[in-house]
Design an enzyme around this catalytic site. Structure first.
Site, PDB file in Angstrom:
ATOM      1  N   ASP A  10      -3.441   6.183  -4.022  1.00  0.00           N
ATOM      2  CA  ASP A  10      -2.017   6.052  -4.507  1.00  0.00           C
ATOM      3  C   ASP A  10      -2.223   6.429  -5.863  1.00  0.00           C
ATOM      4  O   ASP A  10      -3.108   6.947  -6.315  1.00  0.00           O
ATOM      5  CB  ASP A  10      -1.788   4.383  -4.667  1.00  0.00           C
ATOM      6  CG  ASP A  10      -0.771   4.035  -5.503  1.00  0.00           C
ATOM      7  OD1 ASP A  10       0.222   4.445  -5.126  1.00  0.00           O
ATOM      8  OD2 ASP A  10      -0.790   2.957  -6.374  1.00  0.00           O
ATOM      9  N   ASP A  12       0.623   5.568  -9.091  1.00  0.00           N
ATOM     10  CA  ASP A  12       0.867   5.013 -10.180  1.00  0.00           C
ATOM     11  C   ASP A  12      -0.023   3.745 -10.144  1.00  0.00           C
ATOM     12  O   ASP A  12      -0.236   3.101  -9.253  1.00  0.00           O
ATOM     13  CB  ASP A  12       2.303   4.200 -10.106  1.00  0.00           C
ATOM     14  CG  ASP A  12       3.504   5.302 -10.260  1.00  0.00           C
ATOM     15  OD1 ASP A  12       3.310   6.121 -11.275  1.00  0.00           O
ATOM     16  OD2 ASP A  12       3.986   5.509  -9.166  1.00  0.00           O
ATOM     17  N   GLY A  47       4.075  -0.567  -5.776  1.00  0.00           N
ATOM     18  CA  GLY A  47       3.590   0.214  -4.641  1.00  0.00           C
ATOM     19  C   GLY A  47       5.180   0.440  -3.692  1.00  0.00           C
ATOM     20  O   GLY A  47       5.143   1.036  -2.780  1.00  0.00           O
ATOM     21  N   VAL A  48       6.125  -0.236  -4.032  1.00  0.00           N
ATOM     22  CA  VAL A  48       7.461  -0.072  -3.135  1.00  0.00           C
ATOM     23  C   VAL A  48       8.491   0.748  -3.649  1.00  0.00           C
ATOM     24  O   VAL A  48       8.520   0.908  -5.073  1.00  0.00           O
ATOM     25  CB  VAL A  48       7.885  -1.767  -2.811  1.00  0.00           C
ATOM     26  CG1 VAL A  48       6.876  -2.489  -1.985  1.00  0.00           C
ATOM     27  CG2 VAL A  48       8.318  -2.354  -3.868  1.00  0.00           C
ATOM     28  N   ARG A  50      11.762   2.720  -5.152  1.00  0.00           N
ATOM     29  CA  ARG A  50      12.936   2.376  -6.022  1.00  0.00           C
ATOM     30  C   ARG A  50      14.068   1.230  -5.551  1.00  0.00           C
ATOM     31  O   ARG A  50      14.074   0.087  -6.008  1.00  0.00           O
ATOM     32  CB  ARG A  50      13.487   3.268  -6.839  1.00  0.00           C
ATOM     33  CG  ARG A  50      14.032   3.284  -7.907  1.00  0.00           C
ATOM     34  CD  ARG A  50      14.482   4.687  -8.607  1.00  0.00           C
ATOM     35  NE  ARG A  50      13.469   5.529  -8.382  1.00  0.00           N
ATOM     36  CZ  ARG A  50      13.752   6.880  -8.714  1.00  0.00           C
ATOM     37  NH1 ARG A  50      15.191   7.180  -8.673  1.00  0.00           N
ATOM     38  NH2 ARG A  50      13.002   8.061  -8.692  1.00  0.00           N
ATOM     39  N   SER A 118       6.383   6.934  -5.111  1.00  0.00           N
ATOM     40  CA  SER A 118       7.007   7.459  -6.220  1.00  0.00           C
ATOM     41  C   SER A 118       7.786   8.735  -5.862  1.00  0.00           C
ATOM     42  O   SER A 118       7.186   9.786  -5.433  1.00  0.00           O
ATOM     43  CB  SER A 118       6.281   7.702  -7.458  1.00  0.00           C
ATOM     44  OG  SER A 118       7.294   8.250  -8.225  1.00  0.00           O
ATOM     45  N   LYS A 119       9.163   9.079  -6.177  1.00  0.00           N
ATOM     46  CA  LYS A 119       9.829  10.169  -6.183  1.00  0.00           C
ATOM     47  C   LYS A 119       9.638  10.892  -7.341  1.00  0.00           C
ATOM     48  O   LYS A 119       9.923  12.109  -7.527  1.00  0.00           O
ATOM     49  CB  LYS A 119      11.461   9.828  -5.987  1.00  0.00           C
ATOM     50  CG  LYS A 119      11.903   9.347  -4.641  1.00  0.00           C
ATOM     51  CD  LYS A 119      13.062   9.045  -4.468  1.00  0.00           C
ATOM     52  CE  LYS A 119      13.331   8.497  -3.070  1.00  0.00           C
ATOM     53  NZ  LYS A 119      14.875   8.282  -2.689  1.00  0.00           N
ATOM     54  N   ASN A 120       8.807  10.297  -8.349  1.00  0.00           N
ATOM     55  CA  ASN A 120       8.585  11.138  -9.627  1.00  0.00           C
ATOM     56  C   ASN A 120       7.174  11.766  -9.507  1.00  0.00           C
ATOM     57  O   ASN A 120       6.492  12.015 -10.338  1.00  0.00           O
ATOM     58  CB  ASN A 120       8.503  10.247 -10.729  1.00  0.00           C
ATOM     59  CG  ASN A 120      10.047   9.809 -10.983  1.00  0.00           C
ATOM     60  OD1 ASN A 120      11.015  10.721 -11.235  1.00  0.00           O
ATOM     61  ND2 ASN A 120      10.388   8.729 -11.088  1.00  0.00           N
ATOM     62  N   ASP A 172      -3.772  -0.035  -5.764  1.00  0.00           N
ATOM     63  CA  ASP A 172      -3.666  -1.116  -6.758  1.00  0.00           C
ATOM     64  C   ASP A 172      -2.639  -1.969  -6.577  1.00  0.00           C
ATOM     65  O   ASP A 172      -2.474  -3.182  -7.248  1.00  0.00           O
ATOM     66  CB  ASP A 172      -3.302  -0.753  -8.498  1.00  0.00           C
ATOM     67  CG  ASP A 172      -2.175  -0.004  -8.513  1.00  0.00           C
ATOM     68  OD1 ASP A 172      -1.545   0.646  -7.499  1.00  0.00           O
ATOM     69  OD2 ASP A 172      -1.386  -0.401  -9.433  1.00  0.00           O
TER      70      ASP A 172
HETATM   71  C1  BG6 Z   1       5.316   3.350  -7.125  1.00  0.00           C
HETATM   72  C2  BG6 Z   1       5.149   2.332  -8.205  1.00  0.00           C
HETATM   73  O1  BG6 Z   1       4.104   4.046  -7.009  1.00  0.00           O
HETATM   74  O2  BG6 Z   1       6.519   4.129  -7.086  1.00  0.00           O
HETATM   75  C3  BG6 Z   1       6.331   1.499  -8.275  1.00  0.00           C
HETATM   76  O3  BG6 Z   1       4.083   1.360  -7.845  1.00  0.00           O
HETATM   77  C4  BG6 Z   1       7.711   2.104  -8.146  1.00  0.00           C
HETATM   78  O4  BG6 Z   1       6.230   0.606  -9.230  1.00  0.00           O
HETATM   79  C5  BG6 Z   1       7.603   3.146  -6.938  1.00  0.00           C
HETATM   80  O5  BG6 Z   1       8.797   1.573  -8.378  1.00  0.00           O
HETATM   81  C6  BG6 Z   1       8.803   3.973  -6.762  1.00  0.00           C
HETATM   82  O6  BG6 Z   1       8.825   4.846  -7.873  1.00  0.00           O
HETATM   83  P1  BG6 Z   1       9.898   6.023  -8.269  1.00  0.00           P
HETATM   84  O7  BG6 Z   1       9.283   6.819  -9.442  1.00  0.00           O
HETATM   85  O8  BG6 Z   1      10.457   6.931  -6.980  1.00  0.00           O
HETATM   86  O9  BG6 Z   1      11.212   5.011  -8.940  1.00  0.00           O
HETATM   87 MG    MG Z   2       0.099   1.693  -7.425  1.00  0.00          MG
END
Ligand code: BG6
Ligand code: MG
Length: 217
Positions: A10, A12, A47-48, A50, A118-120, A172
């Site tokens: 994972d 983040d 983990g979930v 947005r 995460s999309k980021n 995590d």
């Molecule tokens: C997960 C994080 O990796 O990505 C979450 O643990 C977050 O906290 C999720 O909400 C979505 O991330 P993003 O960057 O697409 O908003």
């Molecule tokens: Mg995580």
């Protein structure tokens, strides 16, 4: 036990200290909505995706919003999160021991992947300069089902050509540990065993991790 051939990470909260900025951005958002969230509630958001986070937060605050309003809230949260990332995140934010562990497992012939909701993630990976340590990166843009669904990890395993039972996932988040287990993978929790109760074992930091510890699985 099946032989370990690959590690899926994972991002983040496992590779990099970004969870605090997700939390701060969500807190700022809930303040505009007239309530607050604490660290205990934040465990549910880790983990979930947005959009699932928005639904959990609105339920927690007893609020209902239209899809358009939810999209606007998600966009505002992401804007704040990206501001933190731009000002606070550098390669120094990769957690201690991560690079050494990645180097040692790759040298020993293990495949490596990222499985992030995460999309980021692509932006973060680039900012941290860690792309070359991974054979595949699966991020929130490539999946449709949020953890605890195992889609993100199964896709990672498929891309690196390793069966799920030969993969160990580092996570995590409660939802992420469940996703790994739902996918038939081993799971090392990064954090407290009291929180990550379903993990095979937990570490606090990658400085504690070595290939030898795979035998504990
Ligand atoms: C997960 C994080 O990796 O990505 C979450 O643990 C977050 O906290 C999720 O909400 C979505 O991330 P993003 O960057 O697409 O908003
Ligand atoms: Mg995580």
């Amino acid at each position: 036990m099946a032989e370990i051939k690959a590690c899926i990470f994972d991002m983040d909260g496992v590779l990099v200290s970004t969870e605090i900025y997700h939390f701060k951005a969500w807190q700022r958002l809930t303040e505009t909505l007239g309530f607050t969230i604490d660290e205990k509630f934040n465990e549910n958001l880790k983990g979930v995706s947005r959009s699932v986070c928005i639904d959990l937060i609105l339920k927690h605050g007893g609020l209902q919003k239209t899809q358009e309003e939810k999209d606007a809230l998600a966009a505002q949260k992401n804007k704040w999160f990206l501001e933190y990332v731009q000002t606070e995140i550098t390669p120094k934010n990769v957690y201690p021991g991560v690079i050494n562990f990645l180097e040692s497992i790759r040298k020993a012939g293990y495949k490596t992947a990222i499985g992030s909701a995460s999309k980021n993630a692509p932006l973060l990976v680039e900012k941290l300069g860690i792309q070359s340590y991974f054979d595949a990166i699966v991020d929130g843009n490539m999946i449709t089902k949020a953890k605890p669904n195992p889609e993100v990890f199964l896709k990672g395993a498929e891309l690196i050509g390793v069966k799920p039972e030969n993969c160990v996932v580092f996570e995590d988040a409660i939802s992420g540990v469940e996703a790994a287990k739902n996918g038939g993978m081993y799971c090392v929790g990064v954090g407290s065993p009291q929180t990550l109760t379903k993990a095979n074992f937990c570490i606090n930091s990658f400085t504690e991790m070595s290939i030898d510890r795979f035998s504990e699985l």
